[in-house]
Design a protein around this motif. Sequence first.
Motif, PDB file in Angstrom:
ATOM      1  N   ARG A  47       0.834  -1.203   0.000  1.00  0.00           N
ATOM      2  CA  ARG A  47       0.000   0.000   0.000  1.00  0.00           C
ATOM      3  C   ARG A  47       0.868   1.251   0.000  1.00  0.00           C
ATOM      4  O   ARG A  47       0.581   2.219  -0.695  1.00  0.00           O
ATOM      5  N   GLN A  49       3.904   1.469  -1.150  1.00  0.00           N
ATOM      6  CA  GLN A  49       4.491   1.544  -2.482  1.00  0.00           C
ATOM      7  C   GLN A  49       3.515   2.156  -3.469  1.00  0.00           C
ATOM      8  O   GLN A  49       3.901   2.973  -4.318  1.00  0.00           O
ATOM      9  N   SER A  50       2.253   1.786  -3.360  1.00  0.00           N
ATOM     10  CA  SER A  50       1.260   2.312  -4.295  1.00  0.00           C
ATOM     11  C   SER A  50       1.084   3.817  -4.140  1.00  0.00           C
ATOM     12  O   SER A  50       0.829   4.520  -5.126  1.00  0.00           O
ATOM     13  N   GLU A  51       1.240   4.321  -2.915  1.00  0.00           N
ATOM     14  CA  GLU A  51       1.117   5.766  -2.721  1.00  0.00           C
ATOM     15  C   GLU A  51       2.264   6.508  -3.403  1.00  0.00           C
ATOM     16  O   GLU A  51       2.049   7.566  -4.007  1.00  0.00           O
ATOM     17  N   PHE A  52       3.453   5.961  -3.315  1.00  0.00           N
ATOM     18  CA  PHE A  52       4.577   6.577  -4.011  1.00  0.00           C
ATOM     19  C   PHE A  52       4.377   6.517  -5.525  1.00  0.00           C
ATOM     20  O   PHE A  52       4.639   7.490  -6.236  1.00  0.00           O
ATOM     21  N   ILE A  53       3.898   5.390  -6.020  1.00  0.00           N
ATOM     22  CA  ILE A  53       3.683   5.252  -7.460  1.00  0.00           C
ATOM     23  C   ILE A  53       2.627   6.245  -7.942  1.00  0.00           C
ATOM     24  O   ILE A  53       2.804   6.917  -8.973  1.00  0.00           O
ATOM     25  N   GLU A  54       1.521   6.368  -7.214  1.00  0.00           N
ATOM     26  CA  GLU A  54       0.461   7.310  -7.590  1.00  0.00           C
ATOM     27  C   GLU A  54       0.982   8.748  -7.575  1.00  0.00           C
ATOM     28  O   GLU A  54       0.715   9.527  -8.491  1.00  0.00           O
ATOM     29  N   PHE A  56       4.223   9.852  -7.745  1.00  0.00           N
ATOM     30  CA  PHE A  56       5.215  10.077  -8.791  1.00  0.00           C
ATOM     31  C   PHE A  56       4.553  10.168 -10.165  1.00  0.00           C
ATOM     32  O   PHE A  56       4.900  11.008 -10.993  1.00  0.00           O
ATOM     33  N   GLY A  57       3.583   9.294 -10.403  1.00  0.00           N
ATOM     34  CA  GLY A  57       2.918   9.288 -11.699  1.00  0.00           C
ATOM     35  C   GLY A  57       2.129  10.556 -11.968  1.00  0.00           C
ATOM     36  O   GLY A  57       2.135  11.089 -13.083  1.00  0.00           O
ATOM     37  N   ALA A  60       4.923  13.841 -11.995  1.00  0.00           N
ATOM     38  CA  ALA A  60       6.189  13.780 -12.734  1.00  0.00           C
ATOM     39  C   ALA A  60       6.323  14.883 -13.777  1.00  0.00           C
ATOM     40  O   ALA A  60       7.422  15.390 -14.013  1.00  0.00           O
ATOM     41  N   ALA A 149       4.931   9.472   2.858  1.00  0.00           N
ATOM     42  CA  ALA A 149       4.807   9.472   1.399  1.00  0.00           C
ATOM     43  C   ALA A 149       4.429  10.866   0.902  1.00  0.00           C
ATOM     44  O   ALA A 149       4.977  11.361  -0.094  1.00  0.00           O
TER      45      ALA A 149
END
Length: 254
Positions: A47, A49-54, A56-57, A60, A149
């Motif tokens: 979970r 990790q998903s916050e960082f991915i969201e 960054f995406g 960016a 995050a």
Amino acid sequence: MKEPRNRRRGPVLMRRNQVQDSTTDQRLLDSRGPTDWVHTDPWRVMRIQSEFIEGFGALAELGPAIAVFGSARTPLDNPSYADAEALGAKLSAAGFAVITGGGPGAMEAANKGASESGGVSVGLGIELPFEAGLNQWVDMGINFRYFFARKTMFVKYSQGFVVLPGGLGTLDELFEALTLVQTRKVTSFPVVLIGTAYWGGLVQWLRDTVLAEGKMSPEDLDLITVTDDLDHAVDIMVAAREGRAPGVTPHRPE
């Protein structure tokens, strides 16, 4: 009809009896209770990790941006609200996106100033027991469960911080930024405090107590600029972006 109680948990909206009294951060950090955390905590990494991915995406391609902090408790008729709104507009006119915590008060005002002036208004919200989501002037919003995050997004995608009068949350962001600059984790990162009357006592304490007792270096005080002039604050941010000293017009060859 009475507005139902609601809370966001990351991207999830909960209302009425689905609202939990605790937050995700609280459940992660609370070591009391049964030992089933041994089995559940590793899965929380997914979970997180998903916050960082969201984050960054979404951010960016944001471009140059300035984070504006201030109290969620700032009322509409307070001078700090007007300052935050004007600041948001001025930063937008200077080519910056404006990032706030997405809440009410000074954050709402900065988002409003940026949005109404045609700029990019960003809100990075956080799951809290006493706040109900992003303000209406956020044009791009992300809701986070975890403070760490969210903090990463503020620092990674901002080129500087402008800090209006605020409380513990504002102070937290302020001193985290100063620590990152002092330890050279981030470079060329200006921090400006708006409101000499409000921040003067804090700066004096840093000088007369912390510095006097050898707990910081004299140059650490240079990391902070305190002003009442919004144009000066914006010029500092623009100067940092252009790699020049504030108030100095760069030489351009004929």
